[in-house]
Design an enzyme around this catalytic site. Structure first.
Site, PDB file in Angstrom:
ATOM      1  NE  ARG A 198     -26.689   9.464 -47.474  1.00 46.46           N
ATOM      2  CZ  ARG A 198     -27.642   8.712 -48.011  1.00 46.46           C
ATOM      3  NH1 ARG A 198     -27.449   7.409 -48.154  1.00 46.46           N
ATOM      4  NH2 ARG A 198     -28.783   9.238 -48.424  1.00 46.46           N
TER       5      ARG A 198
ATOM      6  CB  ALA B 205      11.574  35.888 -78.708  1.00 47.00           C
TER       7      ALA B 205
HETATM    8  C1  UD1 Z   1     -34.226   7.206 -52.005  1.00 45.83           C
HETATM    9  C2  UD1 Z   1     -35.366   6.202 -51.893  1.00 45.83           C
HETATM   10  C3  UD1 Z   1     -34.814   4.799 -52.074  1.00 45.83           C
HETATM   11  C4  UD1 Z   1     -34.122   4.700 -53.415  1.00 45.83           C
HETATM   12  C5  UD1 Z   1     -33.061   5.790 -53.586  1.00 45.83           C
HETATM   13  C6  UD1 Z   1     -32.610   5.830 -55.034  1.00 45.83           C
HETATM   14  C7  UD1 Z   1     -37.038   7.168 -50.383  1.00 45.83           C
HETATM   15  C8  UD1 Z   1     -37.620   7.134 -49.013  1.00 45.83           C
HETATM   16  N1  UD1 Z   1     -36.014   6.340 -50.613  1.00 45.83           N
HETATM   17  O1  UD1 Z   1     -33.327   6.980 -50.933  1.00 45.83           O
HETATM   18  O2  UD1 Z   1     -35.851   3.851 -51.997  1.00 45.83           O
HETATM   19  O3  UD1 Z   1     -33.533   3.439 -53.558  1.00 45.83           O
HETATM   20  O4  UD1 Z   1     -33.600   7.090 -53.272  1.00 45.83           O
HETATM   21  O5  UD1 Z   1     -31.566   6.725 -55.239  1.00 45.83           O
HETATM   22  O6  UD1 Z   1     -37.532   7.919 -51.223  1.00 45.83           O
HETATM   23  N2  UD1 Z   1     -35.314  15.150 -50.932  1.00 45.83           N
HETATM   24  C9  UD1 Z   1     -36.128  16.270 -50.858  1.00 45.83           C
HETATM   25  N3  UD1 Z   1     -36.792  16.510 -49.705  1.00 45.83           N
HETATM   26  C10 UD1 Z   1     -36.699  15.712 -48.605  1.00 45.83           C
HETATM   27  C11 UD1 Z   1     -35.872  14.554 -48.701  1.00 45.83           C
HETATM   28  C12 UD1 Z   1     -35.191  14.301 -49.873  1.00 45.83           C
HETATM   29  O7  UD1 Z   1     -36.253  17.035 -51.804  1.00 45.83           O
HETATM   30  O8  UD1 Z   1     -37.349  16.021 -47.606  1.00 45.83           O
HETATM   31  C13 UD1 Z   1     -34.575  14.882 -52.185  1.00 45.83           C
HETATM   32  C14 UD1 Z   1     -33.081  14.910 -51.977  1.00 45.83           C
HETATM   33  O9  UD1 Z   1     -32.563  16.198 -52.220  1.00 45.83           O
HETATM   34  C15 UD1 Z   1     -32.584  13.897 -53.001  1.00 45.83           C
HETATM   35  C16 UD1 Z   1     -33.767  12.960 -53.194  1.00 45.83           C
HETATM   36  O10 UD1 Z   1     -34.888  13.611 -52.630  1.00 45.83           O
HETATM   37  O11 UD1 Z   1     -32.277  14.499 -54.233  1.00 45.83           O
HETATM   38  C17 UD1 Z   1     -33.554  11.588 -52.557  1.00 45.83           C
HETATM   39  O12 UD1 Z   1     -33.300  11.753 -51.185  1.00 45.83           O
HETATM   40  P1  UD1 Z   1     -32.226  10.852 -50.458  1.00 45.83           P
HETATM   41  O13 UD1 Z   1     -32.204  11.248 -49.038  1.00 45.83           O
HETATM   42  O14 UD1 Z   1     -30.939  10.894 -51.201  1.00 45.83           O
HETATM   43  O15 UD1 Z   1     -32.887   9.413 -50.591  1.00 45.83           O
HETATM   44  P2  UD1 Z   1     -32.158   8.015 -50.521  1.00 45.83           P
HETATM   45  O16 UD1 Z   1     -31.803   7.717 -49.107  1.00 45.83           O
HETATM   46  O17 UD1 Z   1     -31.074   7.942 -51.509  1.00 45.83           O
HETATM   47 CA    CA Z   2     -30.124   9.446 -52.824  1.00 48.73          CA
END
Ligand code: UD1
Ligand code: CA
Length: 467
Positions: free
Chosen positions: A17, A383
């Site tokens: 995003r 200057a």
């Molecule tokens: C996540 C939570 C959600 C919470 C929100 C808070 C889950 C399933 N959902 O959603 O409940 O309200 O954060 O901000 O956990 N990442 C990895 N490896 C992966 C996937 C993600 O390292 O395979 C890391 C991403 O880089 C990121 C973080 O985990 O920094 C969160 O991932 P993101 O996809 O942003 O989760 P949200 O959809 O925001």
């Molecule tokens: Ca997030």
């Protein structure tokens, strides 16, 4: 207690995003990349050896950015969800007992004190985990915290929630403290049985409850600290909060900040008491400013040291420079890099310095380029003076002794040395070294032709007219 805590920061995702070629955690807010913020906060509650960063997208770059903090890394080559991120490190992590604190690298505002509180609440309870929650006016995108009379029973993701569940405003902040033994015992039960086909860490709540355990929630009233970053609008918002936080701390510490909402100060910057920061000033990187200074409106100071009583007039740019006490610069001055200005030196408008050493009390008031030069004490630079430091191939130095007077519009062709107390006549092109106390003239002598008007000048009627 601290040695009992392991922290895992999730930072492997690209952050679709963000619509960026750069991994999300490498984006910057408050003057640091998001992963740096997360690691700095983690180190407030855990030893570096027990702090792990899960890396995937641009793993090498992410590792580099926090390498100096001495933390450990877990590689998650393919990103199959936040639960999968933990599974990727099972081998190293499962041997570490005590408490397991997990949070996300895209949530940089979280304070160390909040994590300490989370750990304390978990230690004091019999729960298998404590999660941080908060109420948001608009919970869209976050996991919703589902409660029954028994307390927290599940976290439901946006993509998987029913309309009733999505109406809940209490959200999962993504900051958890698990009992490590129970976490590793049950983590294998996470299944990718959701619309996104991901292994959700949030499923651990239901899994632990199914296994007969209880989950605690630590509900935080001020949701500002918990804001996550998924797109650039949220990035800008978090950046603004960091700036406000830093400027507020400076004001509490005795710095006057005019129109604080316009000022940008990076987290590593320090500013002494009674210094005044004018509107739209930016203090960046490792900048340290003494007491009783003034940083003029719209000035930018980066990675520089300013001693007490320095005045930077508006619209001035200063990079990697050292300014001793009482120095005045600007308005509209540019101190590019590697400059050292001794006490009470003065650099005025439209003067550019590069790798210049300017002696105590020396002055360059207007319109000059001074590069690769060593200027003595009490020198006066007129200057329009230019140090010609580049011959098209190489850079050369200029040395100007104490008390030299450089007349306006002088051109000093480096390498060159001007002895102490010498005078350079205005408009000179100086190509040879000048001895101490000498006067050097390097220009054509003015010629006067007496009575020339009558004899030589064409009569008005003979003058060419404009076409
Ligand atoms: C996540 C939570 C959600 C919470 C929100 C808070 C889950 C399933 N959902 O959603 O409940 O309200 O954060 O901000 O956990 N990442 C990895 N490896 C992966 C996937 C993600 O390292 O395979 C890391 C991403 O880089 C990121 C973080 O985990 O920094 C969160 O991932 P993101 O996809 O942003 O989760 P949200 O959809 O925001
Ligand atoms: Ca997030």
């Amino acid at each position: 207690m601290p040695s009992e805590v392991t922290v895992v920061i999730l930072a492997a995702g690209l952050g679709t995003r963000m619509r960026s070629r750069r991994a999300k955690v490498l984006h910057r807010a408050g003057g640091l990349s998001l992963v740096e913020h997360a690691v700095n906060t983690a180190l407030e509650i855990a030893e570096p050896a027990r702090t792990f960063v899960v890396v995937g997208h641009q793993a090498e770059r992410v590792r580099e950015v926090v390498a100096d903090r001495g933390v450990a890394f877990i590689a998650q080559a393919e990103q199959k969800g936040t639960g999968h991120a933990l599974l990727s490190g099972q081998l190293e992590l499962a041997t570490l007992g005590g408490l397991l604190v997990i949070f996300y690298g895209d949530c940089p505002l979280i304070l160390g004190s909040t994590l300490t509180q989370l750990v304390a609440q978990q230690l004091a309870s019999s729960a298998a985990a404590t999660i941080i929650t908060t109420d948001l006016p608009d919970p869209t995108g976050y996991g919703r915290v589902i409660r029954t009379a028994d307390g927290v029973v599940a976290i439901v993701e946006q993509k998987a929630g029913t309309p009733d569940q999505l109406a809940v405003r209490e959200i999962n902040a993504g900051i958890y403290c698990f009992r490590a033994d129970l976490f590793w015992k049950h983590v294998g039960e996470i299944q990718p049985n959701n619309p996104a086909k991901e292994y959700y860490l949030t499923d651990m709540i239901e899994i632990l409850i199914r296994a007969g355990h209880h989950i605690d929630a630590m509900k935080v009233a001020d949701s500002g600290e918990l804001l996550g970053i998924n797109n650039r609008i949220e990035l800008a918002n978090v950046d603004r909060i960091f700036r406000a936080r830093k400027v507020r701390q400076l004001m509490l510490d005795g710095v006057t900040v005019e129109k604080p909402e316009t000022v940008t100060v990076d987290s590593g910057v320090t500013v002494g008491m009674d210094t005044v920061i004018e509107p739209f000033a930016q203090l960046l990187g490792q900048t340290h400013i003494g007491e009783d200074c003034r940083i003029g409106a719209c000035s930018i100071v980066g990675d520089s040291n300013l001693a007490d009583g320095v005045v930077v007039a508006p619209f001035t740019m200063i990079g990697t420079s050292r300014l001793e006490s009482g120095v005045t610069v600007g308005p509209f001055a540019r101190l590019r890099m590697g400059n050292h200005l001794a006490k009470n030196a003065h650099i005025g408008n439209f003067v550019e310095l590069k790798k210049a050493r300017v002696g105590a009390g020396a002055k360059a008031g207007h319109l000059a380029y001074l590069g690769d030069c060593n200027i003595g004490e009490s020198v006066n630079i007129g200057a329009g003076t230019i140090t010609c430091n580049f011959d098209g191939v190489q850079k050369h130095g200029t040395r100007i002794g104490d008390g030299v007077f450089v007349g306006s519009n002088s051109t000093l062709v480096a390498p060159i040395e001007i002895g102490a107390g010498a005078y350079l006549a205005a408009g000179s092109v100086i190509t040879e070294n000048v001895p101490e106390k000498a006067l050097a003239l390097g220009r054509a002598r003015q010629v006067i032709k007496e009575g020339w008007k009558k004899k030589g000048q064409p009569a008005k009627k003979d003058l060419p007219t404009a076409p």
